[in-house]
Write a protein that holds these residues in place. Structure first.
Motif, PDB file in Angstrom:
ATOM      1  N   VAL A   1      13.407 -27.751  -4.421  1.00  0.00           N
ATOM      2  CA  VAL A   1      12.145 -27.684  -5.216  1.00  0.00           C
ATOM      3  C   VAL A   1      11.644 -26.731  -6.392  1.00  0.00           C
ATOM      4  O   VAL A   1      12.383 -26.640  -6.690  1.00  0.00           O
ATOM      5  N   VAL A   2      10.586 -26.918  -7.160  1.00  0.00           N
ATOM      6  CA  VAL A   2       9.963 -26.041  -8.143  1.00  0.00           C
ATOM      7  C   VAL A   2       9.045 -25.942  -8.005  1.00  0.00           C
ATOM      8  O   VAL A   2       8.025 -25.683  -7.318  1.00  0.00           O
ATOM      9  N   GLY A   3       8.446 -24.749  -9.331  1.00  0.00           N
ATOM     10  CA  GLY A   3       7.280 -24.129  -9.401  1.00  0.00           C
ATOM     11  C   GLY A   3       7.100 -22.978  -8.191  1.00  0.00           C
ATOM     12  O   GLY A   3       8.393 -22.629  -7.711  1.00  0.00           O
ATOM     13  N   TYR A   4       5.996 -21.653  -9.051  1.00  0.00           N
ATOM     14  CA  TYR A   4       5.649 -20.349  -8.533  1.00  0.00           C
ATOM     15  C   TYR A   4       6.814 -19.950  -8.525  1.00  0.00           C
ATOM     16  O   TYR A   4       7.314 -19.152  -7.849  1.00  0.00           O
ATOM     17  N   GLY A   5       7.219 -19.519  -9.872  1.00  0.00           N
ATOM     18  CA  GLY A   5       8.981 -19.031 -10.399  1.00  0.00           C
ATOM     19  C   GLY A   5      10.078 -20.639 -10.199  1.00  0.00           C
ATOM     20  O   GLY A   5      10.929 -19.896 -10.717  1.00  0.00           O
ATOM     21  N   LEU A   6       9.807 -21.052  -9.406  1.00  0.00           N
ATOM     22  CA  LEU A   6      11.367 -21.687  -9.314  1.00  0.00           C
ATOM     23  C   LEU A   6      11.493 -23.013 -10.404  1.00  0.00           C
ATOM     24  O   LEU A   6       9.712 -23.391 -10.373  1.00  0.00           O
ATOM     25  N   ASP A   7      12.685 -23.398 -11.090  1.00  0.00           N
ATOM     26  CA  ASP A   7      12.875 -24.570 -12.199  1.00  0.00           C
ATOM     27  C   ASP A   7      13.593 -25.385 -11.435  1.00  0.00           C
ATOM     28  O   ASP A   7      14.523 -25.181 -10.730  1.00  0.00           O
ATOM     29  N   HIS A   8      13.419 -26.668 -12.009  1.00  0.00           N
ATOM     30  CA  HIS A   8      14.307 -27.230 -12.059  1.00  0.00           C
ATOM     31  C   HIS A   8      14.789 -27.890 -14.295  1.00  0.00           C
ATOM     32  O   HIS A   8      13.940 -27.709 -14.399  1.00  0.00           O
ATOM     33  N   ALA A   9      16.347 -27.636 -14.687  1.00  0.00           N
ATOM     34  CA  ALA A   9      16.488 -26.763 -16.760  1.00  0.00           C
ATOM     35  C   ALA A   9      15.412 -26.055 -16.777  1.00  0.00           C
ATOM     36  O   ALA A   9      14.909 -26.247 -18.063  1.00  0.00           O
TER      37      ALA A   9
ATOM     38  N   THR B   1      -0.007  -1.240   0.089  1.00  0.00           N
ATOM     39  CA  THR B   1       0.148  -0.226   0.020  1.00  0.00           C
ATOM     40  C   THR B   1       1.145   1.183  -0.099  1.00  0.00           C
ATOM     41  O   THR B   1       0.341   2.393  -0.556  1.00  0.00           O
ATOM     42  N   VAL B   2       2.124   1.196   0.210  1.00  0.00           N
ATOM     43  CA  VAL B   2       2.909   1.673  -0.204  1.00  0.00           C
ATOM     44  C   VAL B   2       3.540   2.700  -1.708  1.00  0.00           C
ATOM     45  O   VAL B   2       3.236   1.462  -2.495  1.00  0.00           O
ATOM     46  N   PRO B   3       3.803   3.480  -1.712  1.00  0.00           N
ATOM     47  CA  PRO B   3       4.458   3.819  -2.994  1.00  0.00           C
ATOM     48  C   PRO B   3       6.095   3.257  -3.128  1.00  0.00           C
ATOM     49  O   PRO B   3       6.369   3.250  -2.628  1.00  0.00           O
ATOM     50  N   CYS B   4       5.703   2.646  -4.501  1.00  0.00           N
ATOM     51  CA  CYS B   4       6.513   1.462  -4.836  1.00  0.00           C
ATOM     52  C   CYS B   4       6.918   1.620  -6.275  1.00  0.00           C
ATOM     53  O   CYS B   4       5.972   1.441  -7.176  1.00  0.00           O
ATOM     54  N   GLU B   5       8.398   1.327  -6.771  1.00  0.00           N
ATOM     55  CA  GLU B   5       9.282   1.310  -8.414  1.00  0.00           C
ATOM     56  C   GLU B   5       9.246  -0.119  -8.016  1.00  0.00           C
ATOM     57  O   GLU B   5       9.603  -0.969  -7.279  1.00  0.00           O
ATOM     58  N   LEU B   6       9.375  -0.756  -9.121  1.00  0.00           N
ATOM     59  CA  LEU B   6       9.222  -2.190  -9.857  1.00  0.00           C
ATOM     60  C   LEU B   6      11.537  -1.990 -10.202  1.00  0.00           C
ATOM     61  O   LEU B   6      11.028  -1.234 -11.437  1.00  0.00           O
ATOM     62  N   ASP B   7      12.161  -2.677 -10.229  1.00  0.00           N
ATOM     63  CA  ASP B   7      13.288  -2.885 -11.331  1.00  0.00           C
ATOM     64  C   ASP B   7      13.973  -4.354 -11.415  1.00  0.00           C
ATOM     65  O   ASP B   7      13.059  -5.015  -9.852  1.00  0.00           O
ATOM     66  N   PHE B   8      14.658  -4.868 -12.158  1.00  0.00           N
ATOM     67  CA  PHE B   8      15.019  -6.276 -12.053  1.00  0.00           C
ATOM     68  C   PHE B   8      16.374  -6.160 -12.563  1.00  0.00           C
ATOM     69  O   PHE B   8      16.698  -5.525 -13.134  1.00  0.00           O
ATOM     70  N   MET B   9      17.081  -7.776 -11.915  1.00  0.00           N
ATOM     71  CA  MET B   9      18.020  -8.321 -12.036  1.00  0.00           C
ATOM     72  C   MET B   9      18.011  -9.388 -12.330  1.00  0.00           C
ATOM     73  O   MET B   9      17.489 -10.136 -12.225  1.00  0.00           O
ATOM     74  N   ALA B  10      19.108  -9.526 -13.450  1.00  0.00           N
ATOM     75  CA  ALA B  10      19.234 -11.304 -13.838  1.00  0.00           C
ATOM     76  C   ALA B  10      20.812 -11.803 -13.214  1.00  0.00           C
ATOM     77  O   ALA B  10      21.519 -11.124 -13.678  1.00  0.00           O
ATOM     78  N   VAL B  11      21.047 -12.770 -12.581  1.00  0.00           N
ATOM     79  CA  VAL B  11      21.857 -13.383 -12.432  1.00  0.00           C
ATOM     80  C   VAL B  11      21.741 -14.492 -12.598  1.00  0.00           C
ATOM     81  O   VAL B  11      20.653 -15.303 -12.590  1.00  0.00           O
ATOM     82  N   SER B  12      22.824 -15.275 -13.647  1.00  0.00           N
ATOM     83  CA  SER B  12      22.889 -17.007 -13.122  1.00  0.00           C
ATOM     84  C   SER B  12      24.283 -17.600 -12.527  1.00  0.00           C
ATOM     85  O   SER B  12      25.349 -16.862 -12.430  1.00  0.00           O
ATOM     86  N   SER B  13      23.878 -18.398 -11.515  1.00  0.00           N
ATOM     87  CA  SER B  13      25.172 -18.695 -10.865  1.00  0.00           C
ATOM     88  C   SER B  13      25.889 -20.019 -11.315  1.00  0.00           C
ATOM     89  O   SER B  13      24.889 -20.584 -12.728  1.00  0.00           O
ATOM     90  N   TYR B  14      27.137 -19.976 -11.514  1.00  0.00           N
ATOM     91  CA  TYR B  14      27.518 -21.088 -12.596  1.00  0.00           C
ATOM     92  C   TYR B  14      27.695 -22.577 -12.257  1.00  0.00           C
ATOM     93  O   TYR B  14      27.768 -22.257 -10.256  1.00  0.00           O
ATOM     94  N   GLY B  15      27.240 -23.121 -12.220  1.00  0.00           N
ATOM     95  CA  GLY B  15      27.850 -24.702 -11.907  1.00  0.00           C
ATOM     96  C   GLY B  15      26.013 -25.747 -12.075  1.00  0.00           C
ATOM     97  O   GLY B  15      25.995 -25.376 -12.840  1.00  0.00           O
ATOM     98  N   SER B  16      25.650 -26.342 -11.405  1.00  0.00           N
ATOM     99  CA  SER B  16      25.429 -27.603 -11.462  1.00  0.00           C
ATOM    100  C   SER B  16      23.498 -26.591 -11.502  1.00  0.00           C
ATOM    101  O   SER B  16      23.363 -26.089 -10.893  1.00  0.00           O
ATOM    102  N   SER B  17      22.771 -27.564 -11.670  1.00  0.00           N
ATOM    103  CA  SER B  17      21.267 -27.013 -12.126  1.00  0.00           C
ATOM    104  C   SER B  17      20.686 -27.456 -10.527  1.00  0.00           C
ATOM    105  O   SER B  17      19.878 -26.611 -10.710  1.00  0.00           O
ATOM    106  N   THR B  18      21.305 -27.965 -10.227  1.00  0.00           N
ATOM    107  CA  THR B  18      20.552 -28.222  -8.822  1.00  0.00           C
ATOM    108  C   THR B  18      21.787 -27.443  -7.400  1.00  0.00           C
ATOM    109  O   THR B  18      20.740 -28.015  -6.552  1.00  0.00           O
ATOM    110  N   SER B  19      22.904 -27.572  -7.215  1.00  0.00           N
ATOM    111  CA  SER B  19      23.245 -26.556  -6.281  1.00  0.00           C
ATOM    112  C   SER B  19      23.859 -25.216  -7.293  1.00  0.00           C
ATOM    113  O   SER B  19      24.417 -24.842  -8.288  1.00  0.00           O
TER     114      SER B  19
END
Ligand code: IMP
Ligand code: MG
Length: 175
Positions: free
Chosen positions: A153-161, A57-75
């Motif tokens: 875990v997966v779903g609601y935004g979270l992925d596996h591969a 309910t407070v005024p807000c702005e939105l921005d996004f960042m994308a990061v990728s961590s090197y490594g396997s898909s599950t750690s």
């Protein structure tokens, strides 16, 4: 070989909606009189960010960042690369970092250092999920949606591969 896929539902869509409304109310109280810059970490936080933003309910702005961590898909390896940086400077802004999950905490601790160096007025973290058995618990996370056991875990935004992000709930990944 059978592909791993979503199994047991750990957090239902209804539980997510209820908790997100609670967090939104808490954040709105805490930031009363201030403007928030919600900073979503792609891609995992995109659904949570969208739902949480609608509870503020407070005024807000939105921005996004994308990061990728090197490594396997599950750690996580702890080596983080910024794939998409913020569109605008955050100096003197009240930044609320919105994450999907804190696991090892390596991604967040890198981001915190990186963002703190840009001189925000304040910097807090809101994560939908956290795995409390992991070292991520040592990070100063102000708002936590749900604590999970140490399962992938997966779903609601979270992925596996890159799959299963569109599920409306959080499920354990099962082989
Ligand atoms: P950390 O650096 O180990 O804390 O990992 C953080 C990132 O790894 C999260 O933002 C997710 O993108 C990903 N991640 C960690 N645990 C899971 C999981 O259980 N499911 C899906 N992605 C995860
Ligand atoms: Mg993520």
């Amino acid at each position: 070989m059978v592909e791993p896929g979503p199994g047991e539902v750990l957090v239902s869509a209804e539980q997510i909606a209820k908790r997100t409304a609670e967090l939104g109310a808490e954040i709105s109280r805490d930031y009363e009189g201030r403007e928030v810059l919600m900073l979503g970490i792609l891609k995992g936080a995109f659904l949570f960010m969208a739902d949480l933003a609608r509870e503020l309910t407070v005024p807000c702005e939105l921005d996004f960042m994308a990061v990728s961590s090197y490594g396997s898909s599950t750690s996580s390896s702890g080596v983080v690369r910024i794939v998409k940086d913020l569109d605008a400077p955050i100096a003197d802004k009240h930044v609320l970092l919105v994450e999907d999950i804190v696991d090892s905490g390596l991604t967040l601790s890198y981001l915190l250092k990186n963002l703190a160096a840009r001189g925000p007025a304040s910097l807090e973290i809101c994560t939908l999920l956290s795995k409390p058995g992991r070292s991520g618990r040592d990070l100063p996370v102000r708002y936590v949606g749900f604590e999970l056991p140490d399962v992938f875990v997966v779903g609601y935004g979270l992925d596996h591969a890159q799959k299963h992000r569109n599920l409306p709930h959080i499920a354990a990944l099962e082989a």
